[in-house]
Design an enzyme around this catalytic site. Structure first.
Site, PDB file in Angstrom:
ATOM      1  N   THR A 121       1.320   2.156  -7.352  1.00  0.00           N
ATOM      2  CA  THR A 121       2.583   3.175  -6.952  1.00  0.00           C
ATOM      3  C   THR A 121       3.103   3.610  -8.047  1.00  0.00           C
ATOM      4  OG1 THR A 121       3.043   1.682  -5.059  1.00  0.00           O
ATOM      5  CG2 THR A 121       4.832   2.754  -6.039  1.00  0.00           C
ATOM      6  N   PHE A 155      -0.030   1.586   1.390  1.00  0.00           N
ATOM      7  CA  PHE A 155       1.105   0.984   2.188  1.00  0.00           C
ATOM      8  C   PHE A 155       0.657  -0.389   2.739  1.00  0.00           C
ATOM      9  CE2 PHE A 155       1.113   5.587   2.348  1.00  0.00           C
ATOM     10  CZ  PHE A 155       2.539   5.701   2.051  1.00  0.00           C
ATOM     11  N   LYS A 157       1.443  -4.417   3.259  1.00  0.00           N
ATOM     12  CA  LYS A 157       2.637  -5.456   3.245  1.00  0.00           C
ATOM     13  C   LYS A 157       1.787  -6.969   2.831  1.00  0.00           C
ATOM     14  CE  LYS A 157       3.677  -5.178   7.665  1.00  0.00           C
ATOM     15  NZ  LYS A 157       2.493  -3.919   8.052  1.00  0.00           N
ATOM     16  N   LYS A 210       5.044   7.687  -1.249  1.00  0.00           N
ATOM     17  CA  LYS A 210       5.433   6.289  -1.212  1.00  0.00           C
ATOM     18  C   LYS A 210       6.780   5.786  -1.791  1.00  0.00           C
ATOM     19  CE  LYS A 210       4.085   2.171  -1.951  1.00  0.00           C
ATOM     20  NZ  LYS A 210       3.980   1.173  -0.861  1.00  0.00           N
ATOM     21  N   CYS A 266       7.681  -4.740  -4.706  1.00  0.00           N
ATOM     22  CA  CYS A 266       7.661  -3.262  -4.274  1.00  0.00           C
ATOM     23  C   CYS A 266       9.206  -2.816  -4.251  1.00  0.00           C
ATOM     24  CB  CYS A 266       6.809  -3.325  -3.062  1.00  0.00           C
ATOM     25  SG  CYS A 266       5.208  -3.444  -3.128  1.00  0.00           S
ATOM     26  N   LYS A 269      11.567  -2.795  -7.515  1.00  0.00           N
ATOM     27  CA  LYS A 269      11.034  -1.782  -8.421  1.00  0.00           C
ATOM     28  C   LYS A 269      11.101  -0.349  -8.134  1.00  0.00           C
ATOM     29  CE  LYS A 269       6.408  -2.142  -8.836  1.00  0.00           C
ATOM     30  NZ  LYS A 269       5.931  -0.815  -8.397  1.00  0.00           N
ATOM     31  N   LYS A 327       9.097 -13.575   1.035  1.00  0.00           N
ATOM     32  CA  LYS A 327       8.657 -13.564   2.591  1.00  0.00           C
ATOM     33  C   LYS A 327       7.542 -14.302   2.890  1.00  0.00           C
ATOM     34  CE  LYS A 327       6.047  -9.954   3.891  1.00  0.00           C
ATOM     35  NZ  LYS A 327       5.527  -8.630   4.026  1.00  0.00           N
TER      36      LYS A 327
END
Length: 440
Positions: A121, A155, A157, A210, A266, A269, A327
């Site tokens: 990214t 992309f 998760k 992104k 992600c 940042k 998470k």
């Protein structure tokens, strides 16, 4: 196809393994000898459901290898993925030193055409820096070798990265020469047999896509968190509000769950990096500034609820904590709300007794030998000697607990639920005080 993946973190290891899974020959490079040793010995350096089995299967088939040898890695793949870290710099911008270093290594060692793919990214304009670094190394060698630079943002998760790669909802390709576009079509053909998912655009648009995606999702979360806080003040129930607005197909239900803030590698940042990119371009993204501020404030919500119930001084109290990872289905604690809550509790004199299915080793690395933090081997064991319970991560095993047993174990039968896991009537019927986010 012969593919090199530079970097064996979440993005690199998942991408390399999934590309090997469909028949490609993949060589993964990392300068961290410890990571490569773990991989070559049959382990994996991250927690990601389904990944370890897939790595083992493709290693055994000879399609997936790991090395620390830069020259070998550059010589291997016609396609060179750069999937190294881009940590936030002091000013919030993405630190591109590892990306540029990888590009220089490719330029230093390549002997024929290479397509260099930015998978990390990265902010808009990174492909230009990668292209310049490779060209500079080739010029220093006096070599005239063709190459392409492509943006192909991930992309994925955490916790569902393998499925996300194998069954993508879209594949963004930023490329500006026909050879690169054709190679990317060939590369991703196995992942889109049902219908075309590959969207080709210019490189800068791909880079911005992104950041825009993550910023949009972070915005939804912060907006719902602010609505949840308002619902409490107005005597409304955010769960009913969520259902009401989510039924609108223009809005939908995804990322409308309020809680105690987002974390991970992600969203925090990328929101910062996009804000910094805009600032450098002479535009302030006021919405994103609010998103970030709201999220930082939301990480204090559980602390505020605890202080209102027990007072600011928590000396002598032990708090049971369910969840440490930012998470479920990951051991990642970067920017996790649990870290803020633990720091707040310790600062007020409390002790913490924590449980997480996979993140306790990471917590021990972060907090070291902090004597006021203990770790339990089950959710119920975390309640031993605890005054009350706080829930920070929505692991599935927390969803249907024995509320009567929780009440019996806690010195004060109180639950502070930072993820709205329960219908408030259920724990209250069991005799527990229940404080959630935005629930009546």
């Amino acid at each position: 196809m012969k593919i090199t993946v530079i970097g064996t973190g979440y993005v690199g290891l998942v991408s390399g393994t999934c590309l090997a899974e469909v028949g490609n020959d993949v060589l993964c490079l990392d300068v961290d000898a410890g990571k490569i040793r773990i991989l070559n010995e049959g382990g994996i350096p991250i927690h990601e459901p389904g990944l370890e089995v897939m790595v083992a299967r493709n290693k055994a088939a000879g399609r997936l290898r790991f090395t620390t040898d830069v020259a070998e890695a550059v010589a291997w793949g016609t396609i060179q993925f750069i999937a190294v870290g881009t940590p936030p710099d002091e000013d919030g911008s993405a630190d591109l030193q590892y990306v540029v270093a990888a590009a220089r290594s490719i330029g230093r060692h390549m002997s024929d055409y290479r397509m260099v793919v930015d998978k990390s990214t990265v902010p808009v304009g990174t492909a230009d820096k990668v292209r310049a670094a490779i060209a500079e190394e080739l010029k220093a060698r006096g070599a005239d070798i063709p190459f392409s630079v492509v943006s192909n943002p991930e992309f994925l998760k955490e916790g569902a990265a393998v499925d996300d790669f194998m069954k993508p909802d879209r594949i963004i390709v930023g490329a500006e020469d026909a050879r690169a576009v054709e190679l990317m079509h060939q590369l991703y053909a196995p992942f889109q047999r049902n219908h075309e998912r590959l969207i080709v655009m210019d490189v800068r648009s791909a880079e911005l896509t992104k950041y825009a995606a993550n910023a949009m999702l972070a915005t939804r979360i912060s907006f719902m968190n602010e609505l949840a806080n308002l619902a409490e003040k107005l005597g409304a129930d955010i769960e009913l509000v969520r259902q009401g607005i989510g039924a609108d197909p223009r809005i939908g239900y995804h990322f409308l769950y309020p809680g105690c803030g987002y974390g991970g590698s992600c969203f925090p940042k990328d929101v910062q990096a996009l804000s910094r990119t805009a600032h450098d371009a002479g535009q302030d993204l006021k919405v994103l500034s609010a998103v970030e501020a709201a999220n930082e404030a939301q990480k204090q919500v559980l602390t505020a609820k605890i202080v209102r119930r027990f007072g600011d001084g928590l000396a002598g109290k032990t708090v049971a904590l369910w969840g440490l990872a930012f998470k479920p289905n990951t051991d990642d604690m970067r920017e996790a709300p649990s870290r803020v809550l633990i720091a707040d509790l310790l600062a007020r004199g409390a002790k913490v007794r924590a449980y997480d299915p996979v993140a306790m080793a990471e917590a021990k690395r972060i907090f070291g030998d902090e004597p006021r933090i203990a770790y339990a081997d089950s959710p119920m064991a975390a309640l031993d000697g605890a005054d009350f319970l706080a829930i920070v991560t929505e692991w599935k095993e927390f969803r249907s607990p024995d509320f009567a047993a929780i009440k019996a174990k806690l010195k004060t039968p109180v639950i502070f639920d930072g993820r709205n896991l329960y219908d408030p009537a259920v724990p209250r019927a069991a005799g527990l005080e229940y404080f959630a986010i935005g629930r009546k």
